[in-house]
Motif scaffolding. Sequence first.
Motif, PDB file in Angstrom:
ATOM      1  N   LYS A 125       0.824  -1.216   0.000  1.00 27.63           N
ATOM      2  CA  LYS A 125       0.000   0.000   0.000  1.00 27.63           C
ATOM      3  C   LYS A 125       0.854   1.261   0.000  1.00 27.63           C
ATOM      4  N   ALA A 126       2.057   1.162   0.571  1.00 27.36           N
ATOM      5  CA  ALA A 126       2.952   2.321   0.639  1.00 27.36           C
ATOM      6  C   ALA A 126       3.887   2.405  -0.570  1.00 27.36           C
ATOM      7  N   ASN A 127       3.705   1.502  -1.555  1.00 30.02           N
ATOM      8  CA  ASN A 127       4.543   1.485  -2.758  1.00 30.02           C
ATOM      9  C   ASN A 127       6.016   1.275  -2.414  1.00 30.02           C
ATOM     10  N   ILE A 128       6.267   0.332  -1.497  1.00 28.96           N
ATOM     11  CA  ILE A 128       7.628   0.026  -1.046  1.00 28.96           C
ATOM     12  C   ILE A 128       8.004  -1.386  -1.500  1.00 28.96           C
ATOM     13  N   PRO A 129       8.976  -1.528  -2.395  1.00 34.90           N
ATOM     14  CA  PRO A 129       9.413  -2.858  -2.827  1.00 34.90           C
ATOM     15  C   PRO A 129      10.040  -3.633  -1.674  1.00 34.90           C
ATOM     16  N   MET A 130       9.840  -4.956  -1.686  1.00 37.22           N
ATOM     17  CA  MET A 130      10.389  -5.831  -0.665  1.00 37.22           C
ATOM     18  C   MET A 130      11.336  -6.839  -1.300  1.00 37.22           C
ATOM     19  N   THR A 333      14.192   6.362  -6.944  1.00 36.65           N
ATOM     20  CA  THR A 333      13.788   5.692  -5.712  1.00 36.65           C
ATOM     21  C   THR A 333      12.279   5.452  -5.697  1.00 36.65           C
ATOM     22  N   ASP A 334      11.625   5.626  -6.833  1.00 36.54           N
ATOM     23  CA  ASP A 334      10.190   5.349  -6.942  1.00 36.54           C
ATOM     24  C   ASP A 334       9.950   3.840  -6.937  1.00 36.54           C
ATOM     25  N   GLY A 335       9.004   3.399  -6.124  1.00 41.03           N
ATOM     26  CA  GLY A 335       8.765   1.971  -5.948  1.00 41.03           C
ATOM     27  C   GLY A 335       8.443   1.235  -7.231  1.00 41.03           C
ATOM     28  N   LYS A 336       7.562   1.769  -8.044  1.00 43.23           N
ATOM     29  CA  LYS A 336       7.166   1.085  -9.275  1.00 43.23           C
ATOM     30  C   LYS A 336       8.333   0.957 -10.246  1.00 43.23           C
ATOM     31  N   LYS A 337       9.152   1.987 -10.334  1.00 41.13           N
ATOM     32  CA  LYS A 337      10.309   1.927 -11.222  1.00 41.13           C
ATOM     33  C   LYS A 337      11.333   0.915 -10.709  1.00 41.13           C
ATOM     34  N   ILE A 338      11.467   0.826  -9.394  1.00 34.88           N
ATOM     35  CA  ILE A 338      12.381  -0.161  -8.803  1.00 34.88           C
ATOM     36  C   ILE A 338      11.883  -1.577  -9.077  1.00 34.88           C
ATOM     37  N   GLU A 339      10.583  -1.811  -8.931  1.00 37.72           N
ATOM     38  CA  GLU A 339      10.007  -3.136  -9.209  1.00 37.72           C
ATOM     39  C   GLU A 339      10.278  -3.550 -10.653  1.00 37.72           C
ATOM     40  N   ALA A 340      10.102  -2.628 -11.579  1.00 38.77           N
ATOM     41  CA  ALA A 340      10.366  -2.928 -12.988  1.00 38.77           C
ATOM     42  C   ALA A 340      11.832  -3.268 -13.205  1.00 38.77           C
ATOM     43  N   ALA A 341      12.716  -2.535 -12.515  1.00 35.18           N
ATOM     44  CA  ALA A 341      14.157  -2.794 -12.648  1.00 35.18           C
ATOM     45  C   ALA A 341      14.530  -4.151 -12.072  1.00 35.18           C
ATOM     46  N   LEU A 342      13.902  -4.540 -10.978  1.00 30.46           N
ATOM     47  CA  LEU A 342      14.185  -5.839 -10.373  1.00 30.46           C
ATOM     48  C   LEU A 342      13.853  -6.981 -11.340  1.00 30.46           C
TER      49      LEU A 342
END
Length: 386
Positions: A125-130, A333-342
Amino acid sequence: MRKTKLAVALVAVSTLALSGCQGVFGGSDKSGSDGPITLGMAIPMSGSSSAIGPYMKNGAQLAVDEINAKGGVLGRKLKLNVQDGACDPKTASTAANKLVAAGVTMSIGGYCSSATLPTLSVFNKANIPMIIPAANSADLVSQHLPNVFLINGTGVQQAQSAVTWLTKQQAKRVALVDDSTSYSTDITKRTKADIAKAGGSMKTVLHESVNAGESDYSSNVHDIVSARPDFVYWTGYYQEGGLIIRQLRQAGYKGKVMVADGSVDGKLISVAGQSTAQGVYATMTETPDTMPGAGDWIASYKKKFGAEPGPYSPQSYDAVRVAAKAMKDAKSTDGKKIEAALMKIDGFPLFSGKLKFTADHTLTEGGFVILEVKGAKFTLADDLKN
């Protein structure tokens, strides 16, 4: 072959961590902030699994310090915020909310699956990648949340490793014992299914569930012994595992015992009794002292913390490195962009090998080996040393 591949991966890990790193962690920050980038870590610092917490915290801190010494990520330093999850769902949820309130960019914690599960929605919900370094129940990825990534082998892979070893050991009658938690029951359920698929003369003669936190498992032990297994596979954590092993031997059980990765800690040996624990096997992702070529990394850890690294120190170290790479690749450091990079990472070297996530955000390869208790520690099983 396995040792050669792992040694190559470790050389690459060392090179990335200790060399210039500007090409790996440099880049322009799109977030508009020049303060530190905070990584959150909810791990057991209290409770029955508290022995694991310092190993994970120190492993992560070592990576943070090495990266910061080379310029940080996106021109900013990393900072680690550790909160106690206590391997308890309610406590872990509170810890996750504290980390969100503190403004963490990514989560790199998670040891007990049952405690990690309720934190998924908090961070999502906080847009934080884990990036979860230890917890590995298939339930963690069954919701298909876009922010959840596992860098430990899953229960699916651990069960496969267990059955391969049981077959190699010519087990005939297997008793599966769990502690009713998500992580533990996931492994026993999958191991039972894999035994059935394997066919042959091996069969599951008992699937027993115990209540975690008790001091007397005599009733469960009676059921196990009565089933006449030649192999017992315990999939819960070390405190209960140590007690069950001790009480099994006291009840006259002469067969073999194997435990899952949640029990791989010296505390299991001390709870069971060193002489009683001798020869106990374990399904486990490799620990520092079983990793060929890890000497320099172990030396760095010991120099910084004055102690030996333990279970999940390397995975926590790698979680920070993967987080840093994803932010660099995303240039944000945007969560969605980090998820895509992962999801685009392909071949990044970890202690367990080269990283590439599956569509379910799990490792392409599980990396489980078989350890064996010798003396006061777990070491690579004799049959795997040649």
